[in-house]
Scaffold this active site. Structure first.
Site, PDB file in Angstrom:
ATOM      1  N   CYS A 193      -0.501   4.219   1.987  1.00 19.48           N
ATOM      2  CA  CYS A 193      -0.345   4.054   3.439  1.00 19.48           C
ATOM      3  C   CYS A 193       1.108   4.267   3.857  1.00 19.48           C
ATOM      4  O   CYS A 193       1.390   4.961   4.829  1.00 19.48           O
ATOM      5  CB  CYS A 193      -0.744   2.645   3.856  1.00 19.48           C
ATOM      6  N   ASP A 194       2.034   3.647   3.153  1.00 19.17           N
ATOM      7  CA  ASP A 194       3.408   3.583   3.650  1.00 19.17           C
ATOM      8  C   ASP A 194       4.392   4.471   2.900  1.00 19.17           C
ATOM      9  O   ASP A 194       5.477   4.761   3.412  1.00 19.17           O
ATOM     10  CB  ASP A 194       3.902   2.124   3.592  1.00 19.17           C
ATOM     11  N   CYS A 201       0.835  -1.204   0.000  1.00 16.63           N
ATOM     12  CA  CYS A 201       0.000   0.000   0.000  1.00 16.63           C
ATOM     13  C   CYS A 201       0.869   1.255   0.000  1.00 16.63           C
ATOM     14  O   CYS A 201       1.371   1.671   1.052  1.00 16.63           O
ATOM     15  CB  CYS A 201      -0.928  -0.026   1.213  1.00 16.63           C
TER      16      CYS A 201
HETATM   17  C1  LIG Z   1       0.473  -3.412   4.886  1.00 20.33           C
HETATM   18  C2  LIG Z   1      -0.721  -2.504   4.927  1.00 20.33           C
HETATM   19  C3  LIG Z   1      -0.582  -1.242   5.465  1.00 20.33           C
HETATM   20  C4  LIG Z   1      -1.672  -0.403   5.513  1.00 20.33           C
HETATM   21  N1  LIG Z   1      -1.521   0.837   6.053  1.00 20.33           N
HETATM   22  C5  LIG Z   1      -2.563   1.696   6.106  1.00 20.33           C
HETATM   23  C6  LIG Z   1      -2.415   2.990   6.654  1.00 20.33           C
HETATM   24  O1  LIG Z   1      -1.326   3.381   7.077  1.00 20.33           O
HETATM   25  N2  LIG Z   1      -3.508   3.785   6.684  1.00 20.33           N
HETATM   26  C7  LIG Z   1      -4.727   3.386   6.184  1.00 20.33           C
HETATM   27  O2  LIG Z   1      -5.685   4.144   6.256  1.00 20.33           O
HETATM   28  N3  LIG Z   1      -4.891   2.165   5.633  1.00 20.33           N
HETATM   29  C8  LIG Z   1      -3.847   1.311   5.586  1.00 20.33           C
HETATM   30  N4  LIG Z   1      -3.990   0.080   5.004  1.00 20.33           N
HETATM   31  C9  LIG Z   1      -5.288  -0.265   4.437  1.00 20.33           C
HETATM   32  C10 LIG Z   1      -6.257  -0.663   5.567  1.00 20.33           C
HETATM   33  O3  LIG Z   1      -5.624  -1.629   6.374  1.00 20.33           O
HETATM   34  C11 LIG Z   1      -7.537  -1.223   4.996  1.00 20.33           C
HETATM   35  O4  LIG Z   1      -8.131  -0.275   4.146  1.00 20.33           O
HETATM   36  C12 LIG Z   1      -8.528  -1.548   6.124  1.00 20.33           C
HETATM   37  O5  LIG Z   1      -7.962  -2.454   7.043  1.00 20.33           O
HETATM   38  C13 LIG Z   1      -9.805  -2.162   5.567  1.00 20.33           C
HETATM   39  O6  LIG Z   1     -10.620  -2.447   6.651  1.00 20.33           O
HETATM   40  P1  LIG Z   1     -11.791  -3.528   6.565  1.00 20.33           P
HETATM   41  O7  LIG Z   1     -12.413  -3.522   7.920  1.00 20.33           O
HETATM   42  O8  LIG Z   1     -12.628  -3.283   5.395  1.00 20.33           O
HETATM   43  O9  LIG Z   1     -11.088  -4.926   6.282  1.00 20.33           O
HETATM   44  P2  LIG Z   1      -9.871  -5.702   6.931  1.00 20.33           P
HETATM   45  O10 LIG Z   1      -9.000  -4.828   7.739  1.00 20.33           O
HETATM   46  O11 LIG Z   1      -9.268  -6.453   5.795  1.00 20.33           O
HETATM   47  O12 LIG Z   1     -10.565  -6.746   7.915  1.00 20.33           O
HETATM   48  C14 LIG Z   1     -11.330  -7.819   7.409  1.00 20.33           C
HETATM   49  C15 LIG Z   1     -11.591  -8.827   8.521  1.00 20.33           C
HETATM   50  O13 LIG Z   1     -12.476  -9.842   8.033  1.00 20.33           O
HETATM   51  C16 LIG Z   1     -12.029 -11.115   8.476  1.00 20.33           C
HETATM   52  N5  LIG Z   1     -12.519 -12.138   7.540  1.00 20.33           N
HETATM   53  C17 LIG Z   1     -12.239 -12.267   6.214  1.00 20.33           C
HETATM   54  N6  LIG Z   1     -12.898 -13.338   5.706  1.00 20.33           N
HETATM   55  C18 LIG Z   1     -13.613 -13.866   6.728  1.00 20.33           C
HETATM   56  C19 LIG Z   1     -14.504 -14.967   6.849  1.00 20.33           C
HETATM   57  N7  LIG Z   1     -14.821 -15.746   5.804  1.00 20.33           N
HETATM   58  N8  LIG Z   1     -15.057 -15.247   8.059  1.00 20.33           N
HETATM   59  C20 LIG Z   1     -14.780 -14.471   9.122  1.00 20.33           C
HETATM   60  N9  LIG Z   1     -13.943 -13.406   9.073  1.00 20.33           N
HETATM   61  C21 LIG Z   1     -13.374 -13.108   7.889  1.00 20.33           C
HETATM   62  C22 LIG Z   1     -10.518 -10.989   8.510  1.00 20.33           C
HETATM   63  O14 LIG Z   1      -9.963 -11.919   9.402  1.00 20.33           O
HETATM   64  C23 LIG Z   1     -10.348  -9.546   9.022  1.00 20.33           C
HETATM   65  O15 LIG Z   1     -10.353  -9.491  10.405  1.00 20.33           O
HETATM   66  C24 LIG Z   1      -2.927  -0.806   4.974  1.00 20.33           C
HETATM   67  C25 LIG Z   1      -3.062  -2.085   4.438  1.00 20.33           C
HETATM   68  C26 LIG Z   1      -1.987  -2.930   4.415  1.00 20.33           C
HETATM   69  C27 LIG Z   1      -2.147  -4.314   3.837  1.00 20.33           C
END
Ligand SMILES: Cc1cc2nc3c(=O)[nH]c(=O)nc-3n(C[C@H](O)[C@H](O)[C@H](O)COP(=O)(O)OP(=O)(O)OC[C@H]3O[C@@H](n4cnc5c(N)ncnc54)[C@H](O)[C@@H]3O)c2cc1C
Length: 368
Positions: free
Chosen positions: A151-152, A148
């Site tokens: 992000c980084d 990302c």
């Molecule tokens: C390396 C990295 C660095 C990042 N840094 C930043 C940053 O600095 N700032 C920023 O704003 N964003 C950052 N992001 C992006 C940010 O992390 C995501 O946009 C955000 O986490 C999305 O949130 P979400 O709740 O939609 O999903 P996620 O954070 O992906 O959470 C999804 C959840 O669903 C669960 N899940 C999936 N499938 C199933 C299933 N079948 N059954 C039960 N549970 C399930 C997973 O275990 C997880 O807990 C970064 C991403 C990455 C990969």
């Protein structure tokens, strides 16, 4: 095996920023949400707390002027959701039936009946699977390797340094172009001799003097040293098989994302990649009572703050739905818990049996 049955008004899947924000709002509305999240599984890329659990510094989440560690931020989200009474269940959901309400979710130990469902299963970045790519301490993930750039990219370790982006589609070009704001130079490594990105993005990248294209080349290994992180990549020319080391301070893998939606295939409308389709004005999916928030329905922004924002929307939408108020659908209709559709022009209500009635109170003779 016998399973225990749970009946809940609001069930949330996923404990990333979207799911936990939905939980905070639903819990504060006294809806006693049940949040189900998959246990940690390196291969399936799931971690309670979501994607931010695999990163270090988060510098762009509002409210933390001196930045915060990803896991610390998610712990705070979780404590806040717990404080208002969110119930947590750490289970893999193996099957869902969304054909009628209550929706049925099956896990190894439970059958969960849900009046409304909020899907916040996120998306997983695709990785190359090469040595050096895994998270610290196995590799340099979080210490020079990222998926990302938004992000980084602005982190101090990448400023005025030479960086590598891997990929050839729109995401790779976007990431490379963005990184040129900070990096002294960006090498874009691509397996083919032409890009898959749209013409307009390609033209922009070709004109950017800070981007150097390395064609017909794969990355075999990410190299680095203990605490200091990434020092280079071992490249292989796919036409000649020659290898060489390219020094760099960071590697951004930009070969795409996969939304975690396999579970819902055939039951909820998705786009061709698998992102859930929601209404433009709400988080409603095409299934009344099922809402989607965060990265699972967002191929564009993919940020913690946008995920949290849509998590809030999903909880408010579920609350409205349970209160028998209409929710905007992707079709433009609005639908109530009773299955009544209000047409986009608000002129008619279509009842579940197909009967159409005008959506206005008949004026009395006196009013006329
Ligand atoms: C390396 C990295 C660095 C990042 N840094 C930043 C940053 O600095 N700032 C920023 O704003 N964003 C950052 N992001 C992006 C940010 O992390 C995501 O946009 C955000 O986490 C999305 O949130 P979400 O709740 O939609 O999903 P996620 O954070 O992906 O959470 C999804 C959840 O669903 C669960 N899940 C999936 N499938 C199933 C299933 N079948 N059954 C039960 N549970 C399930 C997973 O275990 C997880 O807990 C970064 C991403 C990455 C990969």
């Amino acid at each position: 095996m016998l399973t225990q049955t749970l009946d809940r008004e609001v069930v949330i899947i996923g404990s990333g920023p979207a799911g936990l924000t939905a939980a905070i709002y639903a819990a504060r509305a006294n809806l006693r949400p049940l949040l189900i999240d998959a246990p940690s599984d390196a291969e399936r890329q799931t971690t309670p707390g979501g994607q931010l659990m695999i990163t270090t510094e988060v510098e762009n989440y509002p409210g933390f002027p001196h930045s915060i560690q990803g896991p610390e931020l998610m712990e705070a989200f979780r404590l806040q959701a717990e404080r208002f009474g969110t119930e947590f269940l750490e289970e893999w959901i193996t099957d869902v039936d969304l054909s009628e309400r209550p929706f049925i979710l099956q896990t190894g130990n439970y059958t969960v009946n849900a009046q409304t469902l909020i899907i916040a299963t996120g998306a997983s970045a695709k990785w190359l699977g090469i040595p050096g790519e895994a998270k610290v301490p196995i590799g340099f993930g979080g210490n020079g390797v990222s998926a990302c750039a938004t992000c980084d990219g602005p982190l101090p370790g990448f400023r005025n340094r030479e960086l590598v982006v891997v990929g050839g589609g729109d995401t790779a070009i976007e990431e490379a172009t963005f990184l040129t704001r900070y990096a002294s130079k960006v090498y874009l490594i691509h397996r083919r001799d032409k890009l898959r990105a749209s013409k307009i993005m390609q033209d922009k990248a070709f004109q950017n003097k800070k981007i150097e294209f390395v064609w017909n080349t794969g990355v075999e290994e990410i190299l680095g040293e203990g605490n200091s992180g990434v020092t280079g990549v071992r490249l292989v020319n796919l036409q000649t098989n020659e290898t060489r080391v390219l020094p760099c301070a960071g590697v951004f893998i930009a070969i795409g994302h996969k939304p975690n939606t396999d579970l819902f295939k055939g039951q909820i409308d998705m786009d061709e990649v698998g992102y859930l389709i929601t209404s433009h004005r709400s988080t409603a999916t095409n299934v009344p009572g099922v809402f989607a928030c965060g990265d699972v329905q967002d191929a564009t922004y993919r940020q913690a703050v946008t995920a949290a924002g849509t998590g809030c929307m999903a909880a408010l939408d579920a609350e409205r739905f349970l209160d028998h108020l209409p929710i905007p659908m992707p079709t433009g209709d609005e639908v109530t818990i009773e299955g009544e559709h209000v047409t986009p022009d608000h002129q008619a209500i279509i009842e579940p049996d197909g009967t159409m009635i005008p959506n206005h109170v008949a004026l009395s003779a006196q009013d006329e």
